[in-house]
Design an enzyme around this catalytic site. Structure first.
Site, PDB file in Angstrom:
ATOM      1  CE  LYS A 265      -3.824  -4.166  -8.589  1.00  0.00           C
ATOM      2  NZ  LYS A 265      -2.850  -3.297  -9.300  1.00  0.00           N
ATOM      3  CG  ASP A 270       1.081  -2.507  -5.626  1.00  0.00           C
ATOM      4  OD1 ASP A 270       2.021  -3.265  -5.313  1.00  0.00           O
ATOM      5  OD2 ASP A 270       0.897  -2.076  -6.781  1.00  0.00           O
ATOM      6  CE  LYS A 277       3.180   0.402  -6.424  1.00  0.00           C
ATOM      7  NZ  LYS A 277       3.414   0.711  -7.850  1.00  0.00           N
ATOM      8  CG  ASP A 288      -3.241  -1.440  -6.430  1.00  0.00           C
ATOM      9  OD1 ASP A 288      -3.742  -0.949  -7.446  1.00  0.00           O
ATOM     10  OD2 ASP A 288      -2.250  -2.190  -6.441  1.00  0.00           O
ATOM     11  CG  ASP A 347       5.059  -2.219  -8.433  1.00  0.00           C
ATOM     12  OD1 ASP A 347       3.991  -2.440  -7.819  1.00  0.00           O
ATOM     13  OD2 ASP A 347       5.495  -1.077  -8.652  1.00  0.00           O
ATOM     14  CD  GLU A 349       0.292  -5.333  -7.845  1.00  0.00           C
ATOM     15  OE1 GLU A 349       1.355  -4.980  -8.376  1.00  0.00           O
ATOM     16  OE2 GLU A 349      -0.675  -4.572  -7.701  1.00  0.00           O
ATOM     17  NE  ARG A 351       0.880  -6.306 -15.570  1.00  0.00           N
ATOM     18  CZ  ARG A 351       1.565  -5.413 -16.294  1.00  0.00           C
ATOM     19  NH1 ARG A 351       2.218  -5.789 -17.388  1.00  0.00           N
ATOM     20  NH2 ARG A 351       1.602  -4.156 -15.936  1.00  0.00           N
TER      21      ARG A 351
HETATM   22  N1  BES Z   1      -1.181  -0.496  -8.603  1.00  0.00           N
HETATM   23  C1  BES Z   1      -0.174  -0.150  -9.527  1.00  0.00           C
HETATM   24  C2  BES Z   1      -0.620   0.842 -10.580  1.00  0.00           C
HETATM   25  C3  BES Z   1      -0.978   2.226 -10.107  1.00  0.00           C
HETATM   26  C4  BES Z   1      -0.066   3.250 -10.210  1.00  0.00           C
HETATM   27  C5  BES Z   1      -2.235   2.513  -9.652  1.00  0.00           C
HETATM   28  C6  BES Z   1      -0.411   4.524  -9.819  1.00  0.00           C
HETATM   29  C7  BES Z   1      -2.582   3.785  -9.262  1.00  0.00           C
HETATM   30  C8  BES Z   1      -1.666   4.800  -9.351  1.00  0.00           C
HETATM   31  C9  BES Z   1       0.292  -1.406 -10.273  1.00  0.00           C
HETATM   32  O1  BES Z   1       0.256  -2.584  -9.557  1.00  0.00           O
HETATM   33  C10 BES Z   1       1.705  -1.186 -10.648  1.00  0.00           C
HETATM   34  O2  BES Z   1       2.531  -1.087  -9.779  1.00  0.00           O
HETATM   35  N2  BES Z   1       1.959  -1.106 -11.945  1.00  0.00           N
HETATM   36  C11 BES Z   1       3.286  -0.891 -12.441  1.00  0.00           C
HETATM   37  C12 BES Z   1       3.495  -1.845 -13.576  1.00  0.00           C
HETATM   38  C13 BES Z   1       4.916  -1.914 -14.032  1.00  0.00           C
HETATM   39  C14 BES Z   1       5.777  -2.584 -12.992  1.00  0.00           C
HETATM   40  C15 BES Z   1       4.965  -2.680 -15.323  1.00  0.00           C
HETATM   41  C16 BES Z   1       3.387   0.548 -12.903  1.00  0.00           C
HETATM   42  O3  BES Z   1       2.431   1.063 -13.461  1.00  0.00           O
HETATM   43  O4  BES Z   1       4.433   1.140 -12.662  1.00  0.00           O
HETATM   44 ZN    ZN Z   2      -1.057  -2.629  -7.991  1.00  0.00          ZN
HETATM   45 MN    MN Z   3       2.043  -2.862  -8.415  1.00  0.00          MN
END
Ligand code: BES
Ligand code: ZN
Ligand code: MN
Length: 498
Positions: A265, A270, A277, A288, A347, A349, A351
């Site tokens: 990725k 992000d 966020k 990210d 968010d 994104e 996947r």
């Molecule tokens: N890049 C984030 C995940 C992340 C969170 C990485 C904290 C490192 C530290 C990812 O893209 C994300 O935002 N995931 C969301 C998914 C949710 C919307 C289903 C998450 O984990 O909140």
């Molecule tokens: Zn992310």
């Molecule tokens: Mn995200």
């Protein structure tokens, strides 16, 4: 930095600083005993007074006052001899190197490559000492313009050994190459997102590929449109930075042998997109793209080590930003595979962009697929910061990755990927939705990817909890860890011809 092997008896070795390991004990033993004699029982006294006990990572600096050619001896604790492992040796090497650096010494010598570890070869030992030393001395100073002269830097390390040996030398050489790859990954991740854009990542990939004899091709937005990478394009839509799709190919194996595919990725920032966020800690989201960095740097290491395998790295690189053009919650997009995805959260994104990378990867008919991604905050809730989450559809592949995790010290922990979890990703209007609710967030994210991994043997590494070091560990200074590079190299070493 120069790091080399020197075959010399340590009592005769002249240096400003000599690192000597000691197991937990009540008295001076081994090399320490020799030093103790020369220093008229000084170390015995330390042990007696419990000023030094050899506890893992404990250090003690001693001035030899002319009684040894080495001006200073730095004792480093190795912990209990029975419990000693390669990973502890790596940590001892890291901890002692850092201590020497903090003293302000520019050069030092270490005797740690002479320590014995159960079930480990001299190759494993010198490689671990080398990795620990180099990785611990990493410093990210690109943006410091003030007081640069105050930055401490070690520029020469000698590994003292009893006599020359090819395996020890190979351990050193491999350790250097692997550490170089980890440094590059850390740099890319530590660079802020206004430097490390998708374009920057693609330029780095090209530069690295050129140097290491790897093929590299960059797809731009028009190529993505032609390939109908609708999921990746949906994520990229909100950003003014052009997305890039990085393809790297290293052919160290037999011609025609199916490659191992690594997908990382490469989300260079992000923000969450329209599902924005919270601003607190949002700056962390520059990391990210760490999965992408690992994919780029692991293939580099594989090439530098001339591993006899074919490897392809794919890195979808883009920002995730809100704008009038950005994708919106509720949008339905068509991925490259033809499957439709309902965007519940912009968010989620990672996947999306990996889905198209996995589909693109089908053309290689890979023997195994491994993706790495800072995919879910939920993996931090599950495993904290001590293990990478591991999920997949093939038992042997998962076992091989677990083994590589133990060997490299980059630990992984498997989570279940039972069919039942797939229910949560069902959409009312599309083939799948990109969020499966709060329960088991790491697993439902993996279940989403599984749908795009096709029939290939596939494993997913969620590195959201292991990507960043918040406190500083013996061989991982604060900041980007470079996680995944050493794990992947160890895995690639274990890959057999089919
Ligand atoms: N890049 C984030 C995940 C992340 C969170 C990485 C904290 C490192 C530290 C990812 O893209 C994300 O935002 N995931 C969301 C998914 C949710 C919307 C289903 C998450 O984990 O909140
Ligand atoms: Zn992310
Ligand atoms: Mn995200």
């Amino acid at each position: 930095m120069k790091i080399y092997i020197k075959a010399e008896v340590f009592e005769k070795h002249k240096t400003g600083g000599l690192v000597v390991g000691s197991f937990e004990s009540k008295k001076a033993e081994g090399l320490v005993k020799v030093i103790d004699k020369r220093l008229n029982g000084l170390i015995s006294k330390l042990f007696k007074d419990k000023d030094f006990e050899g506890k893992l990572k404990q250090t003690r600096l001693i001035y030899t006052q002319g009684k040894l050619p080495a001006e200073r001896v730095l004792l480093i604790g190795l912990g209990k001899e029975k419990e000693f492992t390669i990973e502890k040796l790596r940590q001892a090497s890291g901890g002692s190197s850092r201590a020497v650096k903090d003293l302000g010494l520019k050069k030092f010598s270490t005797t740690l490559a002479q320590v014995k570890v159960k079930n480990a070869s001299v190759y494993d030992i010198s490689k671990a000492v080398t990795e620990g030393a180099i990785l611990s001395l990493y410093d990210f100073t690109s943006y410091r313009t003030e007081k640069r002269e105050e930055i401490k830097r070690v520029d020469e390390i000698a590994l003292l050994i009893e006599k020359e040996n090819r395996e020890i030398k190979k351990g050193l050489d491999d350790g250097i190459k692997i550490s170089e790859a980890v440094y590059l990954a850390r740099d890319m991740i530590n660079h802020p997102a206004n430097t490390a854009t998708p374009t920057y990542l693609s330029e780095q990939a090209k530069r690295i590929a050129r140097k290491s004899g790897i093929k590299c091709k960059i797809l731009n937005k028009a190529d993505m449109e032609r390939l109908k990478m609708g999921a990746l394009l949906a994520v990229a839509r909100g950003s003014d930075e052009p997305p890039k799709f990085i393809i790297m190919e290293y052919n160290g194996g037999k011609k025609g042998e199916p490659p191992v595919l690594i997908a990382g990725k490469g989300l260079t920032f992000d923000s969450g997109g329209i599902s924005l966020k919270p601003s607190e800690k949002m700056e962390e989201m520059k990391h990210d793209m760490a999965g992408g960095a690992a994919a780029i740097c692991a293939i580099k290491a594989a090439a530098d080590l001339k591993l006899p395998v074919n490897v392809v790295s794919l890195i979808p690189a883009t920002e995730n930003m809100p704008s009038g053009k950005a994708d919106k919650p509720g949008d339905v997009v068509k991925a490259m595979s033809g499957k439709t995805i309902e965007v519940i959260s912009t968010d989620a994104e990672g996947r999306m962009i990996l889905a198209d990378a996995l589909t693109y990867g089908e053309r290689y008919k890979p023997k195994a697929v491994i993706d790495l991604a800072t995919l879910t905050g939920a993996v931090i809730i599950a495993l904290g910061h001590h293990a990478t989450g591991l999920l997949g559809n093939d038992k042997d592949l998962i076992e091989a990755i677990k083994k590589a995790g133990e060997k490299s010290g980059e630990r992984v922990w498997e989570l279940p990927l039972w069919e039942e979890y797939e229910e949560q990703n069902k959409s009312d209007i599309a083939d799948v939705k990109n969020v499966g609710g709060r329960p088991a967030g790491t697993i439902t994210a993996a279940a989403f990817l599984k749908k795009f991994a096709g029939k290939f043997k596939w494993a997913h590494l969620d590195i959201a909890g292991t990507v960043w070091e918040y406190n500083g560990k013996p061989y991982v200074p604060k900041g980007a860890v470079g996680v995944g590079v050493r794990l992947l190299v160890e895995y690639l070493k274990s890959v057999k011809e089919s």
